[in-house]
Design an enzyme around this catalytic site. Structure first.
Site, short mmCIF file in Angstrom:
data_model
loop_
_atom_site.label_atom_id
_atom_site.label_comp_id
_atom_site.label_asym_id
_atom_site.label_seq_id
_atom_site.Cartn_x
_atom_site.Cartn_y
_atom_site.Cartn_z
N THR A 35 0.86 -1.16 0.11
CA THR A 35 -0.37 0.11 0.07
C THR A 35 0.86 1.29 0.07
O THR A 35 0.28 2.36 -0.32
CB THR A 35 -0.95 0.23 1.30
N GLY A 120 17.09 -11.67 3.13
CA GLY A 120 16.15 -12.06 2.18
C GLY A 120 14.79 -12.48 2.94
O GLY A 120 14.32 -13.46 2.40
N ALA A 121 14.55 -12.23 4.25
CA ALA A 121 13.61 -12.79 4.85
C ALA A 121 12.31 -11.98 5.09
O ALA A 121 11.25 -12.28 6.05
CB ALA A 121 14.03 -13.21 6.43
N SER A 125 16.24 -6.28 5.74
CA SER A 125 17.69 -5.98 6.11
C SER A 125 18.19 -5.04 5.27
O SER A 125 18.95 -4.19 5.58
CB SER A 125 18.44 -7.43 5.91
N SER A 126 17.76 -4.76 3.91
CA SER A 126 18.55 -3.85 3.04
C SER A 126 18.24 -2.47 3.54
O SER A 126 19.02 -1.57 3.54
CB SER A 126 17.92 -3.78 1.65
N GLU A 158 17.74 2.51 -2.64
CA GLU A 158 17.28 1.34 -3.11
C GLU A 158 16.73 1.24 -4.51
O GLU A 158 16.88 0.35 -5.22
CB GLU A 158 16.06 0.86 -2.13
N ASP A 170 9.84 0.60 4.69
CA ASP A 170 10.78 -0.02 5.26
C ASP A 170 11.81 0.89 5.89
O ASP A 170 12.18 0.76 7.01
CB ASP A 170 11.47 -1.19 4.36
N TYR A 220 8.41 -7.07 -8.25
CA TYR A 220 7.67 -6.01 -7.40
C TYR A 220 7.60 -4.77 -8.37
O TYR A 220 6.70 -4.40 -8.14
CB TYR A 220 8.83 -6.01 -6.23
C1 GAF Z 1 8.79 -4.15 0.28
C2 GAF Z 1 9.05 -2.55 0.00
F1 GAF Z 1 10.39 -2.28 0.17
C3 GAF Z 1 8.20 -1.56 0.67
O1 GAF Z 1 8.42 -0.54 0.15
C4 GAF Z 1 6.92 -2.19 0.55
O2 GAF Z 1 6.14 -2.02 -0.48
C5 GAF Z 1 6.66 -3.88 0.70
O3 GAF Z 1 7.75 -4.66 0.20
C6 GAF Z 1 4.97 -4.36 0.74
O4 GAF Z 1 4.38 -3.75 1.51
O5 GAF Z 1 9.33 -4.72 1.54
#
Ligand code: GAF
Length: 385
Positions: A35, A120-121, A125-126, A158, A170, A220
């Protein structure tokens, strides 16, 4: 962890001055998935697993990096920062590049990085590496950046150096986390509120599929484009619509469904999830964790069947707890395609569940199932002795 990174720093850079140490945590997200880049809401929190960076200035213009996880070094001149073929330096160099692009003069430095956020979990982490780097450089070179500016540089890193067109969740959670609170973040206005997350005799259990997600594997970014396509079609009729945040199911029925069923499905999930989060926040304020938990199961269904970012292993783990009365909510978490499920579970039922699930999971997928009980902690900070 702090001592471990300090020891590594001293070993790799024996002649360096005493370093600053920065901690930046991974995150969970209770509800509100995919979202953020649609200008909706999210409900994340920083956790007790974190990335640690030790950093000190150098007399020259060289950037020396060392990653404990890989036992690898990387050296580059500060005026020649570029995407590296090695994966891990990019999360650090991307931030350096972003700061340079903003006009900051970043001199030479030595940096060691380590941590206990599983890679990658789906625990970001990134983002934790990016935020730790931004925080570290801000301290080391006295850049005077606000937390939000650091978050934005980290997010942009990123995009540019990792190729993932992520939203802001994140990095925001890693930087702004607050102990025992979740953050209700409006990803359009970037206004936020802390909400105490009181679970009483329940805990947050993370079950790691050990399927390493690869967000940059384009799925993604593809989801993001599909959302943008849906918005573009709605905008042909509703000029005031800027993102899926402004879109209703009726608009999707009228203007997207006739054009493309797949894009309709993707957009419908997001529109419903934005609304679900708002209802979930009400549940939380009313102390109705069970109602919030039910919504988490519904979110999983949407992510799996409509947004299609789950995988067999994640579905297996959510199915396995669906009818367990001790688990009040569970779903896949983060970008998807692997990583962890998040479960809200009665504390005294954790051992039994984990002992039951591990052999079943091994038998089904020939993979180990890892588990962590997450606590909610503060966001990025300078670690002071
Ligand atoms: C990843 C992305 F980095 C976040 O910005 C977010 O979109 C998420 O996926 C999904 O909610 O972690």
């Amino acid at each position: 962890m702090k001592n471990q990174v300090l020891e590594q720093f001293n070993k790799i850079y024996p002649d360096a001055p005493s370093p600053l140490i920065i901690r930046s945590p991974g995150r969970i997200n209770i509800i509100g998935e995919h979202t953020d880049y649609n200008e909706g809401f999210v409900l994340p929190a920083a956790i007790d697993k974190a990335i640690y960076v030790a950093i000190a200035k150098r007399d020259d213009d060289e950037i020396h990096l060392y990653a404990g996880d890989y036992n690898e070094s990387h050296v580059v001149n500060a005026d020649a920062v570029a995407i590296s073929e090695k994966h891990w330096p990019n999360y650090i160099l991307g931030v350096v590049d972003q700061l340079q692009k903003k006009g900051f003069n970043i001199g030479g430095f030595s940096l060691a990085i380590d941590g206990d956020v599983p890679l990658g979990a789906g625990l970001s982490s990134s983002a934790a590496v990016e935020c730790a780097t931004a925080f570290a450089l801000n301290e080391l070179f006295g850049l005077g950046l606000t937390k939000l500016e650091m978050v934005k540089r980290a997010q942009k890193a990123e995009h540019t150096f990792a190729g993932v067109m992520c939203g802001i969740m994140d990095q925001f959670a890693s930087m702004f986390g607050k102990k025992d609170n979740v953050i209700q973040l409006d990803c359009r206005s970037i206004e936020y509120e802390y909400e105490p997350f009181e679970l009483k005799d329940y805990k947050i259990l993370l079950l790691n599929t050990n399927v390493k997600h690869s967000l940059s594997s384009s799925a993604y970014n593809e989801r993001r484009q599909q959302c943008e396509q849906g918005v573009a079609w709605v905008r042909e009729y509703h000029k005031d619509v800027l993102s899926l945040r402004d879109v209703t199911i009726q608009m999707l029925n009228d203007h997207v469904l006739p054009k493309d069923e797949l894009i309709y499905k993707r957009c419908k999930y997001v529109v419903e999830e934005i609304e679900r989060l708002l209802q979930g926040c009400k549940d939380l304020q009313e102390g109705d964790i069970k109602a919030l938990g039910k919504k988490m199961f519904r979110t999983h269904e949407g992510l799996s069947k409509e947004y299609e970012v789950s995988c067999e292993e994640l579905d297996f783990l959510v199915d396995a707890v669906k009818d367990n009365p001790d688990v009040i909510g569970a779903r896949m978490m983060g970008g998807g395609f692997g990583g962890c499920t998040i479960n809200i579970i009665k504390e005294d039922a954790i051992d039994e569940l984990v002992n039951k699930l591990k052999p079943l999971y091994k038998q089904a997928f020939d993979k180990d199932l890892d588990h962590y009980i997450a606590s909610i902690e503060d966001g990025a900070s300078l670690v002071i002795d």
